[in-house]
Scaffold this active site. Sequence first.
Site, PDB file in Angstrom:
ATOM      1  N   TYR A  23       0.843  -1.205   0.000  1.00  0.00           N
ATOM      2  CA  TYR A  23       0.000   0.000   0.000  1.00  0.00           C
ATOM      3  C   TYR A  23       0.872   1.246   0.000  1.00  0.00           C
ATOM      4  O   TYR A  23       1.030   1.902  -1.004  1.00  0.00           O
ATOM      5  CB  TYR A  23      -0.943  -0.025   1.206  1.00  0.00           C
ATOM      6  CG  TYR A  23      -1.962   1.100   1.158  1.00  0.00           C
ATOM      7  CD1 TYR A  23      -3.086   0.991   0.361  1.00  0.00           C
ATOM      8  CD2 TYR A  23      -1.783   2.264   1.899  1.00  0.00           C
ATOM      9  CE1 TYR A  23      -4.021   2.022   0.287  1.00  0.00           C
ATOM     10  CE2 TYR A  23      -2.708   3.300   1.848  1.00  0.00           C
ATOM     11  CZ  TYR A  23      -3.811   3.179   1.036  1.00  0.00           C
ATOM     12  OH  TYR A  23      -4.728   4.200   0.962  1.00  0.00           O
ATOM     13  N   SER A  79      -6.599   0.586  -4.336  1.00  0.00           N
ATOM     14  CA  SER A  79      -6.725   2.025  -4.111  1.00  0.00           C
ATOM     15  C   SER A  79      -5.357   2.689  -4.311  1.00  0.00           C
ATOM     16  O   SER A  79      -4.789   2.620  -5.404  1.00  0.00           O
ATOM     17  CB  SER A  79      -7.306   2.289  -2.718  1.00  0.00           C
ATOM     18  OG  SER A  79      -7.731   3.615  -2.589  1.00  0.00           O
ATOM     19  N   ASP A  91     -18.010   2.761  -7.665  1.00  0.00           N
ATOM     20  CA  ASP A  91     -16.929   3.271  -6.815  1.00  0.00           C
ATOM     21  C   ASP A  91     -16.895   4.789  -6.934  1.00  0.00           C
ATOM     22  O   ASP A  91     -16.434   5.341  -7.937  1.00  0.00           O
ATOM     23  CB  ASP A  91     -15.593   2.664  -7.234  1.00  0.00           C
ATOM     24  CG  ASP A  91     -14.465   2.994  -6.254  1.00  0.00           C
ATOM     25  OD1 ASP A  91     -14.657   3.893  -5.414  1.00  0.00           O
ATOM     26  OD2 ASP A  91     -13.401   2.364  -6.346  1.00  0.00           O
ATOM     27  N   HIS A 116     -16.041   0.929  -3.484  1.00  0.00           N
ATOM     28  CA  HIS A 116     -14.595   0.881  -3.295  1.00  0.00           C
ATOM     29  C   HIS A 116     -14.152  -0.346  -2.506  1.00  0.00           C
ATOM     30  O   HIS A 116     -12.967  -0.665  -2.459  1.00  0.00           O
ATOM     31  CB  HIS A 116     -14.133   2.152  -2.584  1.00  0.00           C
ATOM     32  CG  HIS A 116     -12.671   2.418  -2.700  1.00  0.00           C
ATOM     33  ND1 HIS A 116     -12.031   2.582  -3.915  1.00  0.00           N
ATOM     34  CD2 HIS A 116     -11.703   2.550  -1.756  1.00  0.00           C
ATOM     35  CE1 HIS A 116     -10.745   2.802  -3.716  1.00  0.00           C
ATOM     36  NE2 HIS A 116     -10.520   2.783  -2.412  1.00  0.00           N
TER      37      HIS A 116
END
Length: 706
Positions: free
Chosen positions: A481, A561, A644, A679
């Site tokens: 991430y 994301s 989303d 999402h």
Amino acid sequence: MTKYYPLLLFISLFICPSSSLGNGIDYPLSNKSSVVDDYHGYLIKDPYRDLENLDSADTKLWIRNQNIFSQSFLKQINQQQEFKQILENIFDKESQSIPFRKKTKYFSWYNNGSWQQSKLFYSNNLNSIKTLLLDPNVLSKDGTISIGSVSISPNAELIAYSISDGGSDWKTWKIRNIDTKKDLPDTIKWSKFSGAEWAKDNSGFYYSRYSEPKTGDEYEELNRNQTLFFHSIGESQSNDKLIYERPDKPEWGWGTTVTEDGSYLLLSVSEGTDERNRIFYKDLRTENNSFIELIPELIGQFIFLGNIGSEFLFFTDFKAPKGTIISININNPQKTNWKTLVAEADDALTRVELLDNYILCQYLKDVSSEILLFNKKTFSKKKISFDKKGIISGITTTQDSDVFYFSFTNYIQPNEIYQYNATNDRINLLWKKQVPDYKPADYLSKQLFYPSKDGTLIPMYISYKKDINLDHNTPLLLYGYGGFDISILPNFRERYLAWMKMGGMVAVPNLRGGGEYGEEWHRQGMLDNKQNVFDDFIAAAEYLHGEKLSRPGRTVIEGRSNGGLLVGATMLQRPDLFGVALPGVGVMDMLRFNKFTIGWAWESDYGSPEDKQGFETLVQYSPYHNIEMGECYPPTLVTTSELDDRVVPSHSYKFTARLQEAQNCQNPILIRIETRAGHGAGTPRDKTINYISDVYGFAFHYLLQN
């Protein structure tokens, strides 16, 4: 190589459909256009701009054709069914949340393993029979309408709960009488990024909302000018009282807290995703008074903990990047009068809770939890008697008790829920997740440290089944991430267990940009330092390959994301290093991310393309703008969702279309577009299983071909 062109050297484009470069794969048609944008004297091509029009007939047809095309690949993959069988078995077991108390009632979420969504129950004590309060499964046949958050009134007679349709960030609030289980007629619409903060007299609650978007633009329109209202129970939303707005500051947002004594309303004034915030407060004992700006500038992060009269307690990283606890007397609020109650430590302070007689401080020590209890009167400290290595999370407590609840987990230990009494240090295991056909003792998870490109040591956990032979043929799942001060912590995940059951290894590095070592770790991976995050991820793969734990052809990278951006950027920078790429709901167009919904808020971490320096940084790694024509990229399955409204799906649409056009080998470039999801939050059980089965089945299939 960056795709930007000096103004005088630009050659115009022609409108034409895209086609891949002789790779033998006949991808669905993606129409191109001659759109060009001028950024600070550089002309940037955006050939797939039309895919930003989410409601157009052409985009709808493109979505349909891409899904049909992708499914024609996925349905032929045997590993997809293997993963699905494993996941169906793993998910077929009860799960439970940490209990939380309000007055004499205890609330917790529960799922018997077959429900699409968990249900909320309550009881009068922890051991009594639980009563069903909220069941989101009755809201839709397929489980795609979910409950976002709940808030119990101070007298524990009412519950406000928010509903999300299809995973959208838009929430509709309802109110239910806890005893009768009946909803009141009250309905609150167009709320987003907001809780419900009750007044202490139970008359209503504070919430934030945005203006109603234009019809058809609900999932694209910019979300600015958040306003704060008070809703009185039994009233229409049109009668709600406006509490605060700042049309002159459209990027400001509000987090609200009513002090336990009911005397003050605090506003945590945010600006995008910048972790720094302002603090305003209002005396509720006086009518028609205005907010006082206690901390008027963005000088650090301040989280209100509680008050003793006019003495306000805060967690802050102001002049303490690893975190500290201070008190501010609002009658004498100058910085020179601020008092430090708990000093900054060597480890990052990640959570603080006020108990009756103690201040609970949770620290992150090399990505493992440690909890210290500070006596409120003497400030002597003690460590809780819990020595398991992993993550303590979801702490719930009340300020009138020294009892708190928490869950414990790590990559191979399913969730355990505990009750802890800080007075006598007595701990009680309340519940332990049982996973079918699984014994933690058969698996191994260990932490190691590796050097990144600049020599910085990066922590990483690797997890696998003990009886597999780790070598260069091991299927490696590398997840990352690296952004927004978010720590990626060792949590047990069904998807990781499925990967390990298939004979693979899971590796999760704690990249810079996260919050694992405090604010300085975050800053080393944001704005002009963003390339550090990609370098950390690349270095993780190189390290594991160098240790003969896998090799490029057997390595899949995954992220969602901001992590989808990570995967997109690194697969383009080092296509030779990975066997498969799985970018999920990613931020792929770094020059237009701030044009839709809440994307503008991410400028605090990414920078702004409207700023020349920001543009020159962003264009260097923006996935959509760095695809090389004629390159051979690894097999890629892009995933996104039509609904989303956090990272709008056009990011993934445009990236996929351009990547399909550029691909010059037989490695497939596919996109999987969910039609009734957002999402990620609130995704029902069956959709979750199908999603994991598709992406991991795809990955395993192509890794085993290498």
